[in-house]
Design a protein around this motif. Sequence first.
Motif, PDB file in Angstrom:
ATOM      1  N   CYS A   1     -11.410  24.881 -20.821  1.00 53.50           N
ATOM      2  CA  CYS A   1     -10.428  25.478 -21.666  1.00 53.50           C
ATOM      3  C   CYS A   1     -11.572  26.318 -23.001  1.00 53.50           C
ATOM      4  CB  CYS A   1      -9.532  24.961 -22.756  1.00 53.50           C
ATOM      5  SG  CYS A   1      -8.537  25.892 -24.015  1.00 53.50           S
TER       6      CYS A   1
ATOM      7  N   ARG B   1     -11.336  27.678 -25.724  1.00 53.01           N
ATOM      8  CA  ARG B   1     -10.822  27.735 -26.940  1.00 53.01           C
ATOM      9  C   ARG B   1     -10.592  26.092 -27.458  1.00 53.01           C
ATOM     10  NH1 ARG B   1      -8.215  26.441 -31.202  1.00 53.01           N
ATOM     11  NH2 ARG B   1      -7.368  24.619 -29.917  1.00 53.01           N
ATOM     12  N   CYS B   2     -10.248  25.481 -26.287  1.00 56.12           N
ATOM     13  CA  CYS B   2     -10.345  23.935 -27.077  1.00 56.12           C
ATOM     14  C   CYS B   2     -11.690  23.354 -26.748  1.00 56.12           C
ATOM     15  CB  CYS B   2      -9.118  22.951 -26.310  1.00 56.12           C
ATOM     16  SG  CYS B   2      -7.322  23.437 -26.575  1.00 56.12           S
TER      17      CYS B   2
ATOM     18  N   CYS C   1      -4.242  26.933 -20.316  1.00 54.92           N
ATOM     19  CA  CYS C   1      -4.199  25.739 -20.893  1.00 54.92           C
ATOM     20  C   CYS C   1      -3.175  25.237 -21.216  1.00 54.92           C
ATOM     21  CB  CYS C   1      -5.369  25.632 -22.161  1.00 54.92           C
ATOM     22  SG  CYS C   1      -5.229  24.149 -23.235  1.00 54.92           S
TER      23      CYS C   1
ATOM     24  N   CYS D   1      -3.125  25.259 -25.455  1.00 55.91           N
ATOM     25  CA  CYS D   1      -3.027  26.554 -26.378  1.00 55.91           C
ATOM     26  C   CYS D   1      -2.784  27.736 -25.587  1.00 55.91           C
ATOM     27  CB  CYS D   1      -4.508  26.437 -27.013  1.00 55.91           C
ATOM     28  SG  CYS D   1      -5.688  26.807 -25.671  1.00 55.91           S
TER      29      CYS D   1
HETATM   30 ZN   LIG Z   1      -6.919  25.178 -24.986  1.00 57.89          ZN
END
Ligand SMILES: [Zn+2]
Length: 813
Positions: free
Chosen positions: A184, A186-187, A351, A354
């Motif tokens: 992911c 973003r994570c 994900c 998110c």
């Molecule tokens: Zn994520």
Amino acid sequence: MTDAAGRRELPKTYDPQAVEGPTYQRWLEMGAFRADAASQRPHFSIALPPPNVTGSLHIGHALDHTFQDYLARMHRMRGHEVLWLPGMDHAGIATQNVVERELAKQGKTRFDLGREAFVERVWAWKAESGGRILGQMQRLGDSVDWSRERFTMDEGLSRAVREVFVSLYEQGLLYRGQRIINWCPRCLTALSDIEVEHEEVPGELAYLRYPLADGSGALVVATSRAETMLGDTGVAVHPDDPRYRDMIGRTVRLPLVDREIPVVADAAVDREFGTGAVKVTPAHDPNDYEIAQRHGLEAVNILTEEAVVNANGGRFEGLDRYAAREAVEQALAAEGLLEKVTEAPHAVGHCYRCKTEVEPRLSLQWFVATKPLAAEAMEAVRSGQTRFEPARYARTFFTWMEGIRDWCVSRQLWWGHRIPAWYCPNGHVTVARQDPSACAECGATELRQDDDVLDTWFSSGLWPFSTLGWPDDTEDLRAFYPTSVLVTGYDIIFFWVARMMMFGCHFQPAAPFRVVAIHGMVRDAQGKKMSKSFGNVIDPLELMDRYGTDALRFALYDAYDPAEAARLLHSFAWSELADWAVELAKPRLAAGGEDARRAGAVLAYALDVTMRLLHPVMPFVTEELGRVLRDVDTITLGPWPVERPEDLDEAAEADMADLQEVIAAVRRFRAEHGVPPSRHPRLTIVPVGDHQAELLRAEGDSVRRLARLETVAVGPPSLGGGPTAKVLAAGAELHLPLAGMIDLDEELARLEREREALDAEARRAEAKLANADFVAKAPAAVVDKTRARLAEVEAARTKVVQRIQEVTATAGG
Ligand SMILES: [Zn+2]
Ligand SMILES: [Zn+2]
């Protein structure tokens, strides 16, 4: 409230708020829910699925918990030693996200704080705001043993996690390897396969032209992600594809990057996809990675952790993956190397936390080799050691277990169990139960611990035994493992149930549960699964405030099967207790004397049994009623009512059945013939045998009251009193004079009016259908509808005419 004698008095209306809190507190004070491992009673245990530390109670939990509480309380009352063990999950990504969001409000990231300070911050958050759900569980009435409450990151459970990690490593069932994982951007962490949600998105298929290095032509490859061509290290075709037989072993010049890459033959290539020739991007596609392994192709990673093109992407460096896709296509088009772009929607992984598009990424991660563990878990279900309830969920379990792939357990997070692996400068790995001071292989003392933490399901997978003190051989473990039942929703069969089964079967002598009870998900009006992220969650606390906890618990149940129990009890309380026992007792209680005393005792007994049976479903109100009406200290510790008491008077039971049948038969007759409640006919009963005659004479007044009759006579039917109806019940003949019950003239008039109305409607319909214009010009559906309606009207009219004949015959007879 107490009366003059100091006895507690029952208020006219039940106020849940005034009762529930103090009642729960009293249970805690008397230690009602504390389990004794040394007890000789049969043991019954449930490990509560640990809610996330970030969580709060939603209606799905309420359902889950009520189900478990029902089982725990019923077994407790039946004399089992019950352990229902509560606790919470540290919920890796979820919790880290909450704290990171808080930091973001102050314009900071976790990197500003550094690892140690950040983790401290999460613990502080947990102490302050985490675990709200535990208070809510008390509110719900959960009869859990709070003295055994656990947390997946407490000291004991962390030791269990470490023991399992090291053991699996020693057994060759856990390894570190380069794999394409779901990432992911973003994570900034790896995700396991089941943490990825696949969703159809609009997309494209770009056809790229790769010139042969010798200038003799070109190959065209199709891709949904043109930007990944920057990382291509080969082109693959199927070995049996005649179109490309001559290409195998030759070299193409990769445009934009100007790298020469080979054309290889691989049976994994799908000849039907695109042109049948596929680009190979080992660092960004799991299938390509496997092809690359087989042909010794290099893997070139072109993206940063944030999914932005890195230096390997040359002039495209710095563009995010979507911008890069466009730029690459434009650049190829400018060189005349973009054959065409077609629309092609396809499934893309997102994900689960998110919803960012997941990026396949080549990286060094820790994996559990799940196949041997899955085999043990499946065997436990096949052999019947663990049973799914309802049984159809075993299929879901097998389907997943059979297709299981190695489980990526490392997460690039800071909140969680840090991986107990250390690296020395010479590239050796030391995995150890105790923090090592030197490399196990070369003795180097400069050691660096792995930065990653374990997937949160790694520790929750140990829950049924780590909570009982394992790896120590504890009294609790011996007494309460395996647990009796696991209650959970089908949505986490994969995430959780499967992992607990694998770890339990591997590390313990037995599978972790005797029964896995799966209930349906709570769905909202649109049929969507209720969960926090959908924003459609009903707040059970709000419902509890409005209706009291018992009402929420009583509503809401599912198979295995408290719902059925609740329905039966509800019908028992209303139809048996209120309608019969109370009604029959009323005249006796009013009469006073010995009759009243006996009736009172019978009612009290019936009420006591009902309260006890209802207790697992509605603990608060039944405890309160039990205490006030029966003057007992508590009913939560039992005893459970015996199914058939030894001193049961079977003759009396049979008499009661006769009486009920007679009354019910009269009631049914009245309902079927529309006898108004104000009419009180005279009933004559011709009994079967002396005993029944005696019974019906003695209870004649009850029959009269409950069936709304003027008189009840027991004996031969009186002759010449006009037409009567004869009904059979309990072997007796019931004679009811019709004239007294139904106003025959009124009924006839009503039926005539009904016939006239039907006649009029039939005439109208017939006229319409006789009109040739209507039949020819009206839409066919309208004509059909008119015909159907006419048939209905005619059928109704036939019935009315029949009824008129019956009533006329009765009136005349
Ligand atoms: Zn994520
Ligand atoms: Zn070393």
